[in-house]
Design an enzyme around this catalytic site. Structure first.
Site, PDB file in Angstrom:
ATOM      1  N   GLY A 284       0.849  -1.186   0.000  1.00  0.00           N
ATOM      2  CA  GLY A 284       0.000   0.000   0.000  1.00  0.00           C
ATOM      3  C   GLY A 284       0.880   1.229   0.000  1.00  0.00           C
TER       4      GLY A 284
ATOM      5  N   ASP B 101     -10.721   5.213   6.534  1.00  0.00           N
ATOM      6  CA  ASP B 101     -10.353   4.739   5.192  1.00  0.00           C
ATOM      7  C   ASP B 101     -11.148   3.487   4.838  1.00  0.00           C
ATOM      8  OD1 ASP B 101      -9.102   4.716   2.745  1.00  0.00           O
ATOM      9  OD2 ASP B 101      -7.244   3.816   3.476  1.00  0.00           O
TER      10      ASP B 101
HETATM   11  N1  LIG Z   1      -4.112  -9.568   7.072  1.00  0.00           N
HETATM   12  C1  LIG Z   1      -3.938  -9.584   5.746  1.00  0.00           C
HETATM   13  N2  LIG Z   1      -4.075 -10.730   5.045  1.00  0.00           N
HETATM   14  C2  LIG Z   1      -3.901 -10.742   3.711  1.00  0.00           C
HETATM   15  N3  LIG Z   1      -3.623  -9.658   2.961  1.00  0.00           N
HETATM   16  C3  LIG Z   1      -3.479  -8.494   3.605  1.00  0.00           C
HETATM   17  C4  LIG Z   1      -3.615  -8.383   5.021  1.00  0.00           C
HETATM   18  N4  LIG Z   1      -3.436  -7.085   5.375  1.00  0.00           N
HETATM   19  C5  LIG Z   1      -3.190  -6.415   4.238  1.00  0.00           C
HETATM   20  N5  LIG Z   1      -3.212  -7.232   3.170  1.00  0.00           N
HETATM   21  C6  LIG Z   1      -3.031  -6.835   1.763  1.00  0.00           C
HETATM   22  O1  LIG Z   1      -1.869  -6.034   1.616  1.00  0.00           O
HETATM   23  C7  LIG Z   1      -2.130  -4.880   0.805  1.00  0.00           C
HETATM   24  C8  LIG Z   1      -1.749  -3.591   1.532  1.00  0.00           C
HETATM   25  O2  LIG Z   1      -2.359  -3.602   2.795  1.00  0.00           O
HETATM   26  P1  LIG Z   1      -2.994  -2.318   3.485  1.00  0.00           P
HETATM   27  O3  LIG Z   1      -4.124  -1.821   2.648  1.00  0.00           O
HETATM   28  O4  LIG Z   1      -3.325  -2.679   4.881  1.00  0.00           O
HETATM   29  O5  LIG Z   1      -1.771  -1.328   3.441  1.00  0.00           O
HETATM   30  P2  LIG Z   1      -1.716   0.229   3.274  1.00  0.00           P
HETATM   31  O6  LIG Z   1      -0.299   0.605   3.042  1.00  0.00           O
HETATM   32  O7  LIG Z   1      -2.335   0.867   4.455  1.00  0.00           O
HETATM   33  O8  LIG Z   1      -2.623   0.392   1.977  1.00  0.00           O
HETATM   34  P3  LIG Z   1      -3.414   1.613   1.339  1.00  0.00           P
HETATM   35  O9  LIG Z   1      -2.416   2.362   0.537  1.00  0.00           O
HETATM   36  O10 LIG Z   1      -4.449   0.923   0.482  1.00  0.00           O
HETATM   37  O11 LIG Z   1      -4.035   2.395   2.428  1.00  0.00           O
HETATM   38  C9  LIG Z   1      -3.594  -4.961   0.408  1.00  0.00           C
HETATM   39  O12 LIG Z   1      -3.674  -5.541  -0.879  1.00  0.00           O
HETATM   40  C10 LIG Z   1      -4.188  -5.909   1.397  1.00  0.00           C
HETATM   41  O13 LIG Z   1      -5.233  -6.653   0.853  1.00  0.00           O
END
Ligand SMILES: Nc1ncnc2c1ncn2[C@@H]1O[C@H](COP(=O)(O)OP(=O)(O)OP(=O)(O)O)[C@@H](O)[C@H]1O
Length: 481
Positions: free
Chosen positions: A36, A146
């Site tokens: 992400g 979010d």
């Molecule tokens: N517990 C989990 N099990 C499987 N996949 C996960 C898990 N947590 C996150 N992911 C996957 O990892 C990716 C990034 O996770 P997340 O959205 O939590 O991160 P982020 O950096 O906060 O993202 P964003 O930029 O969308 O806000 C996503 O595709 C999500 O589906």
């Protein structure tokens, strides 16, 4: 959504997790399953018993802080992703050990759109699970900020769990949340706590204190002292402010200026609706409250945030829920805006203009006077966006997609709503159809211009008849006639 800046940052950091013995000795790290704006996520197996987990390596200090704080607080909530433990040492990214969830609601919607459809009973079961998760957050005074289909993860047996709490905050009183400054202020008086990972659901304030006072800990060892922790926090804050100029959508820093105020001149120049609004760059009040309005993914962002509100509450999550529920009904995003102004224009086109009648106090929103939209004589109405849906379903969406945040139904109210408690009833979780994979992150990135183009041919917006989409050098242009 990853910007070029953040991608570079992620790639640089993403190897570090393999060099962390405290993690690799306990977990066998498999492939990277996602990344992400601030994180890389890996599938891993616990070496002792092969138990699958997701390791989330968070490259942003504040996001890590928020995510751990929220997940600790929501430890016993069945519809929130489980945080098993975390590793966080000085000069290293935080790594959260989360339960592994193979797919998400965005993939469910995509599968349904590909042809399998979604029954009313299935829609209701997804809604109930989302509402239970959001209700748990709000009862614990946590605003997620979010909510979107790709942040609603789903287990193989159909249990939906809220994830990605990197933007979450704990509200101190209606409309206000704890800021970094608050943490620094409270730090002076807080007692030192035991450093072990909490096994019971902590009080809200205890969870905050856990993080602040323990600094980062694992296996009983204090890794950063308070002074270092606060110094880092101040440095991080300074860095963050600078980064806001680079990437307004993916950097979230409370106390900074509002979204419209951070729009670049070129963004204003490129805006497809330029002809139908006027923009006053120096307008608005000079003083912003303790919250940033630049939270959440644009398509799901409440109008008060788009207008720069800095003292909003849980109601921003309820607007996002309205967008998600509408998408469950239509299998199309409700308001796929291409810029913040386009986002507002799409909302007004459906709901009508934002006025003191529809949202008392809206004219005091920081950016309200900066931008004026043409009067929408005949708003399309939610009915037009959800053709073939029942009056009860339209009514449910209307309870969430209202301009006045105080008029939005709460998660608990909706759980008791007639619609969810009458035939056809929600199907049992075991009967939900769960895709075996997750759609690629980039395929499902709200705000990407090609997303709208691809869904354009069979989009509900075709029903409106008055949307002209023209491709431009920088993306495309939309005009509502
Ligand atoms: N517990 C989990 N099990 C499987 N996949 C996960 C898990 N947590 C996150 N992911 C996957 O990892 C990716 C990034 O996770 P997340 O959205 O939590 O991160 P982020 O950096 O906060 O993202 P964003 O930029 O969308 O806000 C996503 O595709 C999500 O589906």
């Amino acid at each position: 959504m990853s910007s070029p800046t953040t991608t570079t940052r992620s790639n640089t950091k993403s190897w570090s997790i393999y060099g962390r013995r405290e993690i690799t000795s306990k977990y066998d790290i498999k492939e990277r399953i996602g990344s992400g704006a601030y994180s890389d996520v890996y599938r891993a197996l616990r070496r002792s018993d092969g138990f699958p987990v997701a390791l989330k390596e968070i490259h942003d200090y504040q996001s890590a802080f928020r995510e751990i704080e929220a997940l600790q607080t929501l430890h016993n909530s069945p519809n929130v992703v489980v945080l098993h433990e975390y590793f966080w040492r000085e000069d290293e990214d935080a790594v959260l050990v989360l339960e592994y969830l193979r797919t998400d609601l965005a993939s469910v919607i995509k599968e349904a759109k590909r042809g399998s459809g979604m029954s009313v009973g299935e829609i209701k079961r997804w809604m109930v699970q989302i509402l239970l998760g959001v209700d748990a957050c709000h009862r614990n005074s946590i605003v997620h900020r979010d909510l979107k289909p790709s942040n609603l993860l789903i287990s193989d047996d159909g249990v939906l769990k809220l994830a990605d709490f990197g933007q979450a905050r704990i509200l101190l009183e209606p409309g206000f949340v704890r800021s970094v400054d608050d943490l620094q202020h409270h730090e002076q008086n807080a007692p030192t706590q035991d450093n072990s990972f909490p096994s019971e659901q902590p009080e809200v304030i205890t969870a905050v204190d856990d993080l602040r006072d323990q600094a980062r800990v694992n296996q009983g060892q204090v890794i950063v002292n308070k002074e270092e922790f606060l110094r880092d926090m101040v440095e991080q804050k300074a860095k963050s402010s600078a980064m806001d100029d680079l990437d307004k959508d993916s950097n979230i820093h409370d106390g900074d200026i509002s979204c419209l105020a951070t729009c670049t001149t070129s963004e204003m120049e490129d805006d497809p609706l330029k002809g139908s609004y006027t923009y006053e760059p120096d307008g608005g009040e000079g003083s912003y409250g303790p919250l940033t309005s630049c939270v959440g993914t644009r398509w799901f962002r409440a109008p008060e945030l788009l207008y720069g509100s800095t003292n909003y509450g849980m109601e921003v999550d309820l607007w996002s829920l309205g967008c998600i529920f509408a998408e469950l009904f239509s299998l199309e995003p409700m308001f796929p805006g291409t810029s913040d102004i386009d986002q507002l224009a799409r909302i007004f086109n459906v709901l009508g203009n934002l006025t003191e009648e529809t949202f008392p106090g809206c004219s005091k929103l920081p950016d309200y006077k900066m931008i004026s939209f043409c009067k929408i004589e005949k708003p399309l109405g939610i009915e037009a966006c959800l053709p073939n849906r029942s009056p009860d379903e339209i009514l449910l969406i209307k309870k969430l997609l209202c301009f006045d945040p105080t008029s939005r139904a709460t998660a608990m109210e909706l759980l008791h709503d007639k619609y969810l408690n009458e035939e056809p009833l929600p199907v049992p979780t075991s009967e939900l159809r769960v895709p075996l994979t997750k759609c690629a992150p980039d395929e499902d990135s709200p705000g990407d211009w090609y997303d709208y183009r691809e869904t354009g041919s069979d989009s509900d917006f075709d029903e409106f008849g008055g949307v002209n989409v023209t491709k431009t050098d920088t993306g495309f242009s939309i005009r509502f006639d």
